[in-house]
Scaffold this active site. Structure first.
Site, PDB file in Angstrom:
ATOM      1  N   LYS A 115       0.837  -1.214   0.000  1.00 14.62           N
ATOM      2  CA  LYS A 115       0.000   0.000   0.000  1.00 14.62           C
ATOM      3  C   LYS A 115       0.867   1.257   0.000  1.00 14.62           C
ATOM      4  CE  LYS A 115      -4.543  -1.086   0.654  1.00 14.62           C
ATOM      5  NZ  LYS A 115      -4.791  -2.243   1.492  1.00 14.62           N
ATOM      6  N   LYS A 200      -6.052 -12.342  -7.635  1.00 11.96           N
ATOM      7  CA  LYS A 200      -6.899 -12.401  -6.448  1.00 11.96           C
ATOM      8  C   LYS A 200      -8.136 -11.516  -6.654  1.00 11.96           C
ATOM      9  CE  LYS A 200      -7.083 -10.886  -1.748  1.00 11.96           C
ATOM     10  NZ  LYS A 200      -6.749  -9.705  -1.002  1.00 11.96           N
ATOM     11  N   LYS A 203     -11.469  -5.463  -5.246  1.00  6.74           N
ATOM     12  CA  LYS A 203     -12.109  -4.280  -5.824  1.00  6.74           C
ATOM     13  C   LYS A 203     -11.125  -3.504  -6.696  1.00  6.74           C
ATOM     14  CE  LYS A 203     -12.226  -0.254  -3.898  1.00  6.74           C
ATOM     15  NZ  LYS A 203     -12.411   1.012  -3.196  1.00  6.74           N
TER      16      LYS A 203
HETATM   17  P1  TYM Z   1     -11.065  -6.510   3.809  1.00  7.74           P
HETATM   18  O1  TYM Z   1     -12.134  -5.488   3.907  1.00  7.74           O
HETATM   19  O2  TYM Z   1      -9.970  -6.310   2.843  1.00  7.74           O
HETATM   20  O3  TYM Z   1     -11.683  -7.922   3.510  1.00  7.74           O
HETATM   21  C1  TYM Z   1     -12.746  -8.428   4.293  1.00  7.74           C
HETATM   22  C2  TYM Z   1     -12.608  -9.948   4.421  1.00  7.74           C
HETATM   23  O4  TYM Z   1     -12.682 -10.560   3.138  1.00  7.74           O
HETATM   24  C3  TYM Z   1     -11.552 -11.403   2.949  1.00  7.74           C
HETATM   25  N1  TYM Z   1     -11.198 -11.384   1.506  1.00  7.74           N
HETATM   26  C4  TYM Z   1     -11.019 -12.487   0.778  1.00  7.74           C
HETATM   27  N2  TYM Z   1     -11.106 -13.788   1.097  1.00  7.74           N
HETATM   28  C5  TYM Z   1     -10.907 -14.685   0.105  1.00  7.74           C
HETATM   29  N3  TYM Z   1     -10.616 -14.340  -1.166  1.00  7.74           N
HETATM   30  C6  TYM Z   1     -10.514 -13.042  -1.539  1.00  7.74           C
HETATM   31  N4  TYM Z   1     -10.257 -12.722  -2.814  1.00  7.74           N
HETATM   32  C7  TYM Z   1     -10.723 -12.042  -0.535  1.00  7.74           C
HETATM   33  N5  TYM Z   1     -10.699 -10.684  -0.542  1.00  7.74           N
HETATM   34  C8  TYM Z   1     -10.987 -10.296   0.728  1.00  7.74           C
HETATM   35  C9  TYM Z   1     -10.470 -10.817   3.817  1.00  7.74           C
HETATM   36  O5  TYM Z   1      -9.493 -11.785   4.135  1.00  7.74           O
HETATM   37  C10 TYM Z   1     -11.275 -10.372   5.026  1.00  7.74           C
HETATM   38  O6  TYM Z   1     -11.490 -11.456   5.912  1.00  7.74           O
HETATM   39  N6  TYM Z   1      -8.173  -5.562   7.731  1.00  7.74           N
HETATM   40  C11 TYM Z   1      -9.447  -6.149   7.363  1.00  7.74           C
HETATM   41  C12 TYM Z   1     -10.636  -5.533   8.070  1.00  7.74           C
HETATM   42  C13 TYM Z   1     -10.594  -5.574   9.560  1.00  7.74           C
HETATM   43  C14 TYM Z   1     -10.658  -6.726  10.384  1.00  7.74           C
HETATM   44  C15 TYM Z   1     -10.593  -6.256  11.727  1.00  7.74           C
HETATM   45  C16 TYM Z   1     -10.748  -8.107  10.124  1.00  7.74           C
HETATM   46  C17 TYM Z   1     -10.503  -4.484  10.372  1.00  7.74           C
HETATM   47  N7  TYM Z   1     -10.508  -4.901  11.665  1.00  7.74           N
HETATM   48  C18 TYM Z   1     -10.619  -7.128  12.795  1.00  7.74           C
HETATM   49  C19 TYM Z   1     -10.774  -8.968  11.212  1.00  7.74           C
HETATM   50  C20 TYM Z   1     -10.698  -8.502  12.531  1.00  7.74           C
HETATM   51  C21 TYM Z   1      -9.618  -5.948   5.865  1.00  7.74           C
HETATM   52  O7  TYM Z   1      -9.075  -5.055   5.291  1.00  7.74           O
HETATM   53  O8  TYM Z   1     -10.463  -6.788   5.274  1.00  7.74           O
END
Ligand code: TYM
Length: 331
Positions: A115, A200, A203
């Site tokens: 990032k 992967k 978005k």
């Molecule tokens: P984020 O918003 O990027 O993604 C949300 C969840 O979706 C999963 N994910 C995927 N799983 C499988 N294949 C994919 N292509 C894919 N893209 C996204 C992510 O692994 C995630 O579980 N940092 C976190 C948000 C967060 C969080 C937390 C999570 C903030 N606080 C506390 C757990 C606990 C995030 O950016 O997820």
């Protein structure tokens, strides 16, 4: 037994995709059905690390993400659906953890390195981006959960979280935090769902199938999906491992093994795969679309207000434990 579980998604987009669903949300729904106490958070603060210029949009998105949770089967009566910024303890614990987290731990995080390069140099890179995993740790440890269900890409953040919890206990001489489990799907296709182009699903790559896409949008996306490049005719052998349509068949079609064998043997064409996938996927998404259509902004705000109250009960209790361990006045 501790049956508390916390997880969350950033509100950087108004809609969740099938990667979010398979990697995390599906597990949340399953665990809810198994009787776990689910805390399903919308991470609006985290969305600000990259979208601080669109703060108002992040707020609109937060409601939409919460709608997707409920549409996918999270029952707001049994599970707690809440917005991170509604529970100010997240900001407070983040601040305390930021004092005890070594910089080196954060600079090594792979998602930070990626990032950071995208942001265009130290003058543009916000301080919050480096602290991202510290805030995530506060999100998690406030609920002292037994586990955190997420996709594979979150593993580095979860590791730091347990390290910070252990460091806190050691520094202040009390076992406030017990290590939580990383609940990542065992099936690698679910843990990291490929996008329509086989990178992967994300978005930022514009390669997503969204849970709230219409039937026609889903069909059109599947039509354009990446398949075995050397399979020009039905009779050419396919390589299902490298074909997005076959990967999704594995997730959504009960007959995927036969479909893969026939694809490999040149006994079925990509068109047939796409047609059958469109049917299975639309069938899976139909009830979600219907539930989503019934949710307006007022209904979701009421759910979030109730969720915030229930989340605060646990979060404030944890803050009392944290302050008491630090020898600070507890009110
Ligand atoms: P984020 O918003 O990027 O993604 C949300 C969840 O979706 C999963 N994910 C995927 N799983 C499988 N294949 C994919 N292509 C894919 N893209 C996204 C992510 O692994 C995630 O579980 N940092 C976190 C948000 C967060 C969080 C937390 C999570 C903030 N606080 C506390 C757990 C606990 C995030 O950016 O997820």
């Amino acid at each position: 037994m501790n049956k508390r579980v916390l997880s969350g998604m950033r509100s950087s987009n108004p809609r969740l995709h099938i990667g979010n669903y398979e990697g995390a949300l599906r597990s949340w729904v399953d665990m809810q059905e198994e009787g776990y106490d689910m805390f399903c958070m919308v991470a609006d603060y985290h969305a600000l690390t990259t979208m601080y210029e669109d703060a108002a949009q992040v707020a609109v998105n937060a409601r939409e993400v919460a709608k997707d949770y409920v549409a996918a089967g999270i029952d707001p009566k049994r599970s707690v659906v809440f917005r991170q910024s509604d529970v100010t303890e997240h900001a407070e614990l983040h601040l305390l953890f930021s004092m005890i987290t070594p910089l080196g731990w954060l600079e090594r995080v792979p998602t930070y390195k990626e990032k950071k390069d995208d942001m265009g140099g130290a003058e543009r890179e916000p301080y919050g981006l480096l602290g991202y995993p510290v805030l995530q740790t506060a999100d998690i440890l406030l609920y002292r959960p037994m586990g955190v269900p997420v996709g594979r890409d979150q593993a580095p953040h979860l590791e730091i979280g347990n390290d910070i919890g252990t460091r806190f206990n050691r520094l202040y001489g009390q076992e406030v935090f017990t290590p939580y489990r990383y609940l990542i799907p065992k099936d690698e296709t679910r843990a990291k769902v490929p996008g329509l182009d086989m990178r992967k699903m994300s978005k930022s790559y514009d390669n997503c199938i969204y849970l709230s896409d219409t039937e026609d949008e889903t069909a059109a996306k599947i039509k354009s999906a990446f398949t075995t490049p050397t399979k020009m005719r039905k009779t050419d052998p396919g390589i299902p491992e490298g074909c997005a349509v076959c990967q999704y068949l594995k997730l959504y079609s009960p007959q995927w093994q036969t479909q893969w064998e026939e694809d490999r043997a040149g006994e079925r064409g990509c068109m047939q795969n796409k047609k059958e996938l469109t049917e299975c996927l639309n069938e899976m998404l139909r009830p979600m679309r219907e539930r989503r259509a019934e949710l307006d902004d007022a209904a979701i705000e009421a759910i979030l207000a109730d969720g915030a109250e229930r989340a605060r009960e646990v979060a404030s209790e944890t803050m009392r434990m944290v302050k008491s361990a630090m020898g600070w006045p507890v009110r």
